[in-house]
Scaffold this active site. Structure first.
Site, PDB file in Angstrom:
ATOM      1  N   GLY A 142       2.162   4.813  -0.539  1.00  0.00           N
ATOM      2  CA  GLY A 142       1.568   6.470  -1.136  1.00  0.00           C
ATOM      3  C   GLY A 142       2.788   7.464  -1.451  1.00  0.00           C
ATOM      4  N   ARG A 143       3.568   7.620  -0.371  1.00  0.00           N
ATOM      5  CA  ARG A 143       4.389   8.626  -0.600  1.00  0.00           C
ATOM      6  C   ARG A 143       5.563   8.179  -1.408  1.00  0.00           C
ATOM      7  NH1 ARG A 143       5.926  11.942   3.805  1.00  0.00           N
ATOM      8  NH2 ARG A 143       4.960  10.577   5.278  1.00  0.00           N
ATOM      9  N   CYS A 203      -1.730  33.198  10.313  1.00  0.00           N
ATOM     10  CA  CYS A 203      -1.513  33.852  11.573  1.00  0.00           C
ATOM     11  C   CYS A 203      -1.162  32.806  12.669  1.00  0.00           C
ATOM     12  CB  CYS A 203      -2.879  34.386  11.930  1.00  0.00           C
ATOM     13  SG  CYS A 203      -2.705  36.067  12.414  1.00  0.00           S
ATOM     14  N   ARG A 208       2.969  20.025   6.183  1.00  0.00           N
ATOM     15  CA  ARG A 208       4.026  19.228   6.899  1.00  0.00           C
ATOM     16  C   ARG A 208       5.016  19.679   7.766  1.00  0.00           C
ATOM     17  NH1 ARG A 208       7.129  16.285   4.094  1.00  0.00           N
ATOM     18  NH2 ARG A 208       6.951  14.425   5.390  1.00  0.00           N
ATOM     19  N   GLU A 265       0.830  -1.302  -0.078  1.00  0.00           N
ATOM     20  CA  GLU A 265      -0.116  -0.002  -0.077  1.00  0.00           C
ATOM     21  C   GLU A 265       0.900   1.208  -0.001  1.00  0.00           C
ATOM     22  OE1 GLU A 265      -2.139  -0.481   3.734  1.00  0.00           O
ATOM     23  OE2 GLU A 265      -3.494  -1.999   3.038  1.00  0.00           O
TER      24      GLU A 265
HETATM   25  C1  LIG Z   1      -2.850   1.609   6.438  1.00  0.00           C
HETATM   26  C2  LIG Z   1      -2.022   2.562   5.583  1.00  0.00           C
HETATM   27  N1  LIG Z   1      -1.529   2.014   4.501  1.00  0.00           N
HETATM   28  C3  LIG Z   1      -0.785   2.830   3.716  1.00  0.00           C
HETATM   29  C4  LIG Z   1      -0.524   4.040   3.999  1.00  0.00           C
HETATM   30  C5  LIG Z   1       0.423   4.760   3.134  1.00  0.00           C
HETATM   31  O1  LIG Z   1       1.844   4.984   3.727  1.00  0.00           O
HETATM   32  P1  LIG Z   1       2.871   5.704   2.751  1.00  0.00           P
HETATM   33  O2  LIG Z   1       2.615   6.939   2.334  1.00  0.00           O
HETATM   34  O3  LIG Z   1       4.060   5.987   3.891  1.00  0.00           O
HETATM   35  O4  LIG Z   1       3.398   4.626   1.940  1.00  0.00           O
HETATM   36  C6  LIG Z   1      -0.661   4.455   5.180  1.00  0.00           C
HETATM   37  C7  LIG Z   1      -0.452   5.937   5.688  1.00  0.00           C
HETATM   38  O5  LIG Z   1       0.164   6.072   6.812  1.00  0.00           O
HETATM   39  C8  LIG Z   1      -1.342   3.802   6.034  1.00  0.00           C
HETATM   40  O6  LIG Z   1      -2.000   4.072   7.409  1.00  0.00           O
END
Ligand SMILES: Cc1ncc(COP(=O)(O)O)c(C=O)c1O
Length: 421
Positions: free
Chosen positions: A283-284, A351, A321, A281
């Protein structure tokens, strides 16, 4: 040349004397789009996605892009076109994934604190797997599935009490964190519900945090999850996958860190102990490097002690961030002025004293109306935008194949006030 991890494609590089995204002039984009604007490189997203896919090519895997990192529709559609599946963290993210063309069965639904309405929707749609966060949630899922005359496919998210060695605010696998069920309780939670006809236990799930930059916590998490899955197989559960979550970090500071191949090399030997397909999974690591927040300098000031401030038209409302986690982002003038570098505090217009992008950042001379790009803002940037101080959400543009398009227009006050009376 802007360098970072040499293995990662860097979309924001100078062309002539001005910064460009994949060779497309940033000045020309903001001439039309205004500032602040997020600019993304489709090429960077493709390359980052493929790097993960290739790293795991020797092992059966499915990449479920984590929409929480960036869920702008065009970005999600792009990931879909690359063959990704989706990880959604809310009912809203499930609907965005569906809108982007993901079949419901290709979506995993994760996240602490799913509401009844969200669960009802996910079960009715037949999402691929619901990653349950507690025994109580499993039972609520079972009850909803029964009422809908369906069988819900589930996995339980375990909390292994492993320190991801990331920022405390984005570490999720410690026993002090709210996420998942304690690893040592997981087996009995599965066993106690083995005969529940409304649930199909499709897998096991773990996610110990985000922006993880060392391999050992990731390897240990995989080892713990595989050991649990083997025990559950002994108990007769016909598991179909193990889900390692996301978490792979990116090089914000320019120092090389672990890359997808390192990650795969660390976890695949653990996965081979069970041989089940792995769900990832990320994302980043998919979108982080692809985006920059481009802002205009609206004021500069110099205090008697010599401290210099560059005040931008973007702040924590566009990219929270740095204020939230003290995160580092590289900041680059779009056109560098001649002159030596001096230390600047780069701040936003909000502010709050925490509305700071960088302190004592060495920059070439900065003047009012100059453009600056805050790099590596593709993940957890626009998705965390807010209207604080009644600033409008930024526009977003996607550069692809030498051209660019607006993928989210700038919000207007009318958009916001439409909700109010
Ligand atoms: C359950 C779960 N999966 C995947 C991600 C994606 O994480 P990342 O963006 O660090 O890969 C997150 C993000 O915190 C998450 O909580």
């Amino acid at each position: 040349m802007i360098t970072c991890d040499s293995l990662v494609y860097q979309p924001f590089q100078p062309t002539g004397d001005a910064l460009a995204c994949d060779g497309v002039s940033i000045q020309s984009i903001v001439e039309h789009a205004g500032t602040p604007t997020y600019i993304y490189s489709a090429r960077a997203i493709r390359e980052a996605y493929r790097a993960i896919d290739e790293a795991f090519s020797a092992y059966p895997h499915a990449i479920h892009y984590a929409l929480k990192a960036n869920s702008t529709l065009a970005i999600v559609r792009l990931l879909r076109s690359l063959g990704s599946r989706a990880d959604a963290n809310s009912g809203g993210e499930i609907k965005v994934a569906e809108r982007a063309g993901f079949p419901s069965r290709d979506i995993v639904f994760t996240g602490v604190g799913k509401s009844r309405e969200e669960l009802e929707y996910a079960i009715a749609q037949g999402v691929g797997t619901i990653n349950a966060e507690s025994a109580g949630e499993l039972d609520r899922i079972a009850a909803i599935a029964r009422a809908q005359h369906r069988v819900a496919r589930v996995a339980v998210r375990v909390n292994p009490d492993i320190d991801a060695k990331s920022h405390p605010n984005i570490s999720t696998g410690l026993k002090t964190n709210k996420f998942g069920v304690p690893l040592q309780e997981a087996r009995s939670i599965y066993r106690a519900r083995r005969d529940t006809k409304d649930l199909q236990f499709a897998g096991v799930h773990i996610h110990i945090g985000s922006q993880i930059t060392t391999l050992e916590p990731l390897r240990r998490a995989a080892a713990a999850l595989v050991s649990l899955a083997l025990e559950l197989q002994d108990d007769g559960f016909a598991l179909e996958h193990v889900d390692l979550g996301g978490g792979l970090g990116i090089a914000y500071e320019g120092r090389p860190i672990i890359n997808p191949a390192d990650y795969a090399g660390a976890v695949i030997p653990e996965l081979r102990r069970i041989g089940l397909p792995v769900v990832l999974e990320p994302g980043r690591a998919v979108v982080g490097h692809s985006g920059a927040l481009v802002a205009r300098v609206v004021d500069t000031k110099c205090f008697p002690d010599g401290r210099k401030f560059a005040v931008l038209d973007a702040g924590m409302g566009e990219l929270i961030r740095p204020a939230l986690y003290g995160s580092f982002h590289r900041i680059v003038p779009v056109v560098a002025r001649r002159g030596g570098e001096t230390a600047w505090d780069v701040v936003g217009p909000i502010c709050e004293s925490s509305d700071v992008f960088a302190r004592d950042r060495m920059l070439t001379p900065v003047e009012v109306d100059d453009l600056v790009a805050i790099l590596d803002a593709g993940a957890y940037g626009s998705v965390m935008g807010s209207n604080y101080n009644r600033h409008m959400l930024a526009a977003e543009a996607l550069v692809d194949d030498g051209t660019w398009t607006i993928i989210r227009r700038r919000q207007t006050l009318e958009d916001v006030l439409a909700l109010e009376r």
